[in-house]
Design a protein around this motif. Structure first.
Motif, PDB file in Angstrom:
ATOM      1  N   ALA A  45       0.820  18.056  12.606  1.00 22.33           N
ATOM      2  CA  ALA A  45       0.670  18.604  13.536  1.00 22.33           C
ATOM      3  C   ALA A  45       1.527  17.287  14.082  1.00 22.33           C
ATOM      4  CB  ALA A  45      -0.905  18.496  13.105  1.00 22.33           C
ATOM      5  N   ALA A  46       2.491  17.995  15.432  1.00 19.57           N
ATOM      6  CA  ALA A  46       2.954  18.014  16.983  1.00 19.57           C
ATOM      7  C   ALA A  46       1.626  16.594  17.549  1.00 19.57           C
ATOM      8  CB  ALA A  46       3.610  19.127  17.392  1.00 19.57           C
ATOM      9  N   PRO A  47       2.130  15.550  17.914  1.00 20.50           N
ATOM     10  CA  PRO A  47       1.241  14.642  18.213  1.00 20.50           C
ATOM     11  C   PRO A  47       0.510  14.942  19.494  1.00 20.50           C
ATOM     12  CG  PRO A  47       3.423  13.455  18.311  1.00 20.50           C
ATOM     13  CD  PRO A  47       3.328  15.647  17.378  1.00 20.50           C
ATOM     14  N   GLY A  48      -0.032  15.313  20.066  1.00 14.40           N
ATOM     15  CA  GLY A  48      -0.375  14.906  21.323  1.00 14.40           C
ATOM     16  C   GLY A  48      -0.555  16.763  22.006  1.00 14.40           C
ATOM     17  N   ARG A  49      -1.116  17.098  21.428  1.00 14.28           N
ATOM     18  CA  ARG A  49      -0.709  18.687  21.666  1.00 14.28           C
ATOM     19  C   ARG A  49      -2.187  19.052  21.993  1.00 14.28           C
ATOM     20  NH1 ARG A  49       3.861  21.559  21.579  1.00 14.28           N
ATOM     21  NH2 ARG A  49       5.736  20.090  20.955  1.00 14.28           N
ATOM     22  N   ASP A  50      -2.594  20.245  22.986  1.00 15.06           N
ATOM     23  CA  ASP A  50      -3.744  20.821  22.886  1.00 15.06           C
ATOM     24  C   ASP A  50      -4.685  21.280  21.515  1.00 15.06           C
ATOM     25  OD1 ASP A  50      -5.979  23.540  23.908  1.00 15.06           O
ATOM     26  OD2 ASP A  50      -5.433  21.458  25.931  1.00 15.06           O
ATOM     27  N   ALA A  51      -5.819  21.546  21.891  1.00 12.59           N
ATOM     28  CA  ALA A  51      -6.086  22.045  20.524  1.00 12.59           C
ATOM     29  C   ALA A  51      -6.420  23.506  19.929  1.00 12.59           C
ATOM     30  CB  ALA A  51      -7.261  22.397  20.466  1.00 12.59           C
ATOM     31  N   VAL A  52      -5.272  24.397  21.155  1.00 19.06           N
ATOM     32  CA  VAL A  52      -4.588  25.729  21.501  1.00 19.06           C
ATOM     33  C   VAL A  52      -3.468  25.453  20.210  1.00 19.06           C
ATOM     34  CG1 VAL A  52      -7.178  25.989  22.227  1.00 19.06           C
ATOM     35  CG2 VAL A  52      -4.701  25.869  23.125  1.00 19.06           C
ATOM     36  N   ASP A  53      -2.670  24.978  20.698  1.00 15.43           N
ATOM     37  CA  ASP A  53      -1.338  24.331  20.797  1.00 15.43           C
ATOM     38  C   ASP A  53      -0.958  23.903  19.076  1.00 15.43           C
ATOM     39  OD1 ASP A  53       1.371  24.336  19.562  1.00 15.43           O
ATOM     40  OD2 ASP A  53       1.078  23.598  22.597  1.00 15.43           O
ATOM     41  N   LEU A  54      -0.505  24.478  18.060  1.00 18.72           N
ATOM     42  CA  LEU A  54      -0.798  24.480  16.625  1.00 18.72           C
ATOM     43  C   LEU A  54       0.484  24.208  16.284  1.00 18.72           C
ATOM     44  CD1 LEU A  54      -3.759  26.968  15.395  1.00 18.72           C
ATOM     45  CD2 LEU A  54      -3.824  24.669  16.163  1.00 18.72           C
ATOM     46  N   ALA A  55       1.359  23.080  17.038  1.00 17.67           N
ATOM     47  CA  ALA A  55       3.214  23.273  16.287  1.00 17.67           C
ATOM     48  C   ALA A  55       2.946  22.511  15.745  1.00 17.67           C
ATOM     49  CB  ALA A  55       3.886  22.788  17.617  1.00 17.67           C
ATOM     50  N   ILE A  56       3.484  22.102  14.706  1.00 16.21           N
ATOM     51  CA  ILE A  56       3.921  21.213  13.620  1.00 16.21           C
ATOM     52  C   ILE A  56       5.349  20.664  13.721  1.00 16.21           C
ATOM     53  CG2 ILE A  56       2.073  21.985  12.131  1.00 16.21           C
ATOM     54  CD1 ILE A  56       4.778  23.801  10.322  1.00 16.21           C
ATOM     55  N   GLU A  57       5.323  19.838  13.127  1.00 17.54           N
ATOM     56  CA  GLU A  57       6.686  18.949  12.384  1.00 17.54           C
ATOM     57  C   GLU A  57       6.689  18.768  10.996  1.00 17.54           C
ATOM     58  OE1 GLU A  57       6.429  14.535  14.278  1.00 17.54           O
ATOM     59  OE2 GLU A  57       6.875  15.368  16.127  1.00 17.54           O
ATOM     60  N   LEU A  58       7.629  19.736  10.603  1.00 16.99           N
ATOM     61  CA  LEU A  58       8.239  19.880   9.640  1.00 16.99           C
ATOM     62  C   LEU A  58       9.395  18.401   8.688  1.00 16.99           C
ATOM     63  CD1 LEU A  58       9.769  23.580  10.044  1.00 16.99           C
ATOM     64  CD2 LEU A  58       8.344  22.545   8.528  1.00 16.99           C
ATOM     65  N   ASP A  59       8.440  18.665   7.529  1.00 15.00           N
ATOM     66  CA  ASP A  59       9.226  17.024   6.773  1.00 15.00           C
ATOM     67  C   ASP A  59      10.552  18.001   6.115  1.00 15.00           C
ATOM     68  OD1 ASP A  59       9.620  14.755   5.330  1.00 15.00           O
ATOM     69  OD2 ASP A  59       7.731  15.321   4.505  1.00 15.00           O
ATOM     70  N   ARG A  60      11.986  17.663   6.660  1.00 17.19           N
ATOM     71  CA  ARG A  60      12.862  18.092   5.859  1.00 17.19           C
ATOM     72  C   ARG A  60      13.039  17.689   4.585  1.00 17.19           C
ATOM     73  NH1 ARG A  60      13.615  23.351   8.160  1.00 17.19           N
ATOM     74  NH2 ARG A  60      13.531  22.965  10.400  1.00 17.19           N
ATOM     75  N   THR A  61      12.494  16.110   4.733  1.00 18.04           N
ATOM     76  CA  THR A  61      13.360  14.998   3.953  1.00 18.04           C
ATOM     77  C   THR A  61      12.180  14.715   2.487  1.00 18.04           C
ATOM     78  OG1 THR A  61      12.235  13.194   4.867  1.00 18.04           O
ATOM     79  CG2 THR A  61      14.280  13.592   5.504  1.00 18.04           C
ATOM     80  N   SER A  62      11.037  16.324   2.857  1.00 17.74           N
ATOM     81  CA  SER A  62      10.622  15.831   1.761  1.00 17.74           C
ATOM     82  C   SER A  62      11.239  15.890   0.383  1.00 17.74           C
ATOM     83  CB  SER A  62       9.393  16.408   1.404  1.00 17.74           C
ATOM     84  OG  SER A  62       8.634  16.788   0.383  1.00 17.74           O
ATOM     85  N   ASP A  63      11.022  15.240  -1.255  1.00 17.43           N
ATOM     86  CA  ASP A  63      11.311  15.483  -1.927  1.00 17.43           C
ATOM     87  C   ASP A  63      10.329  16.007  -3.195  1.00 17.43           C
ATOM     88  OD1 ASP A  63      10.225  13.218  -3.040  1.00 17.43           O
ATOM     89  OD2 ASP A  63      11.794  12.420  -3.039  1.00 17.43           O
ATOM     90  N   ALA A  64       9.751  16.247  -2.860  1.00 19.80           N
ATOM     91  CA  ALA A  64       8.169  16.810  -3.657  1.00 19.80           C
ATOM     92  C   ALA A  64       8.872  18.202  -5.055  1.00 19.80           C
ATOM     93  CB  ALA A  64       6.981  17.292  -2.679  1.00 19.80           C
ATOM     94  N   ALA A  65       8.113  18.310  -5.786  1.00 15.59           N
ATOM     95  CA  ALA A  65       8.389  19.146  -6.707  1.00 15.59           C
ATOM     96  C   ALA A  65       8.213  20.592  -5.864  1.00 15.59           C
ATOM     97  CB  ALA A  65       8.089  18.980  -8.034  1.00 15.59           C
ATOM     98  N   GLY A  66       9.595  21.107  -6.237  1.00 17.49           N
ATOM     99  CA  GLY A  66       9.083  22.857  -5.711  1.00 17.49           C
ATOM    100  C   GLY A  66       8.719  23.180  -4.112  1.00 17.49           C
TER     101      GLY A  66
END
Length: 366
Positions: free
Chosen positions: A279-300
């Protein structure tokens, strides 16, 4: 991040609703409410929305289904693009908007949302999870394998021919012609562009520009909105572009290198990268923004993913729109709404945990 994964119970429920959704979608047209007065729900009136053109196919289906169930309601969604959608929401012209990115911290700090009560948080819900497909039109070729450096080189303009060794070395079985590449990008400010360039910036030193909703380089061909890019690629020769995967149609598509494998886009692969992102840090509880991890090398995992948001006020200056906004947004995140989105646009349904957070945020709107 297991809390974000789709629960088998909710996924089964959405799948069960999808069959009924197919029948529903074939029986009603977008923006055409069933004739009559106030709907059985007691709702009536009109709300205006707009923004992300990536959401357009899903929004048309959601509007049609919602109006069919609520005959006294009109929902308008204009696919102006994410940037225009956010501007219109700030100006109070939209009661809700769709955006292919959340508002940034510095934008929130201005606290200038005309339709919202001042000093109240906005609601941001990642309701539309979809891969961004790299689409191309090359006679006799339907699929290509490409790594991040090659994709960056093509769209930056460094790789100019389809038979370039950097492409050919990853596609030994493809008959690649000595043909110029025409790379098509968005001409308008776009969340799709921001997501695409964020992937390139995170994964390739070739791409020496910041992630941005505005295309950072000269050259190539520019086209407005998702439909414009798809049309330009479809009607060109040797063209390549990027668009929400729901719009890929019969065009060729790229499998992206992740770790040691090439991963084709799919709703499941898109959901996987979201599950791995915080989740994006410092946001209000009704703000559900996330920070995508574009560099993940997890399978699939498919890293070029678009997470598009529903954005609304938590406290509206105009009380007349509150019930309609809550009902419409609540419908979109419901099992039925997500099933309609799957059928119309191939989205990845939101997880059970995200649904509960989103429902809490929507229920709190006043």
């Amino acid at each position: 991040m297991n809390s974000m994964r789709l629960s088998s119970t909710r996924l089964a429920s959405i799948a069960a609703v999808a069959v009924a959704s197919t029948i529903l979608l074939s029986s009603c047209a977008a923006n055409e409410p069933t004739p009559g007065g106030e709907s059985p729900s007691g709702l009536s009136g009109t709300i205006h929305g707009g923004g992300a053109s990536s959401q357009d196919a899903a929004q048309q289906a959601w509007v049609a289904a919602f109006q069919n169930a609520n005959s006294g309601v009109t929902v308008e969604y204009e696919p102006t693009g994410s940037g225009a959608g956010r501007d219109n929401f700030v100006a109070g012209a939209n009661s809700f908007t769709g955006s292919d990115r959340a508002f940034k911290d510095e934008e929130l700090a201005k606290d200038n949302f005309a339709g919202c009560v001042p000093s109240t948080p906005i609601v941001e819900i990642p309701n539309y999870i979809s891969p961004i497909a790299i689409i191309f039109n090359l006679d006799g070729v339907t699929s290509l394998n490409l790594d991040a450096d090659t994709i960056a080189g093509i769209f930056k303009g460094d790789i100019t021919k389809w038979n370039d060794p950097k492409i050919a070395s990853q596609n030994a079985d493809a008959d690649l012609p000595d043909l110029a590449i025409t790379a098509v990008h968005r001409s308008d400010e776009s969340g799709t562009t921001e997501n695409f360039t964020d992937y390139l910036s995170a994964n390739s030193p070739v791409w020496d520009a910041e992630a941005s909703g505005d295309w950072p380089y000269e050259g190539g061909e520019a086209a407005a909105q998702t439909s414009g890019v798809v049309d330009a690629v479809t009607n060109g020769t040797g063209t390549i572009g990027y668009a929400d995967a729901s719009r890929a149609g019969g065009l060729g598509t790229v499998a992206v290198k992740v770790g040691g494998d090439y991963v084709e886009y799919s709703a499941a692969a898109a959901a996987a990268i979201v599950d791995e992102s915080p989740a994006a840090p410092g946001r209000d509880a009704v703000d559900l923004a996330i920070e995508l991890d574009r560099t993940s090398d997890a399978a699939g995992v498919y890293p070029i993913v678009l997470v598009s948001y529903l954005i609304a006020c938590s406290d509206y200056a105009d009380d007349a729109v509150v019930d309609l906004v809550k009902a419409y947004l609540g419908y979109i995140i419901s099992d039925e709404g997500q099933a309609v989105g799957v059928e119309a646009a191939g989205i990845a349904p939101i997880s059970a945990t995200l649904f509960e957070k989103a429902k809490t945020a929507i229920d709190s709107i006043k």
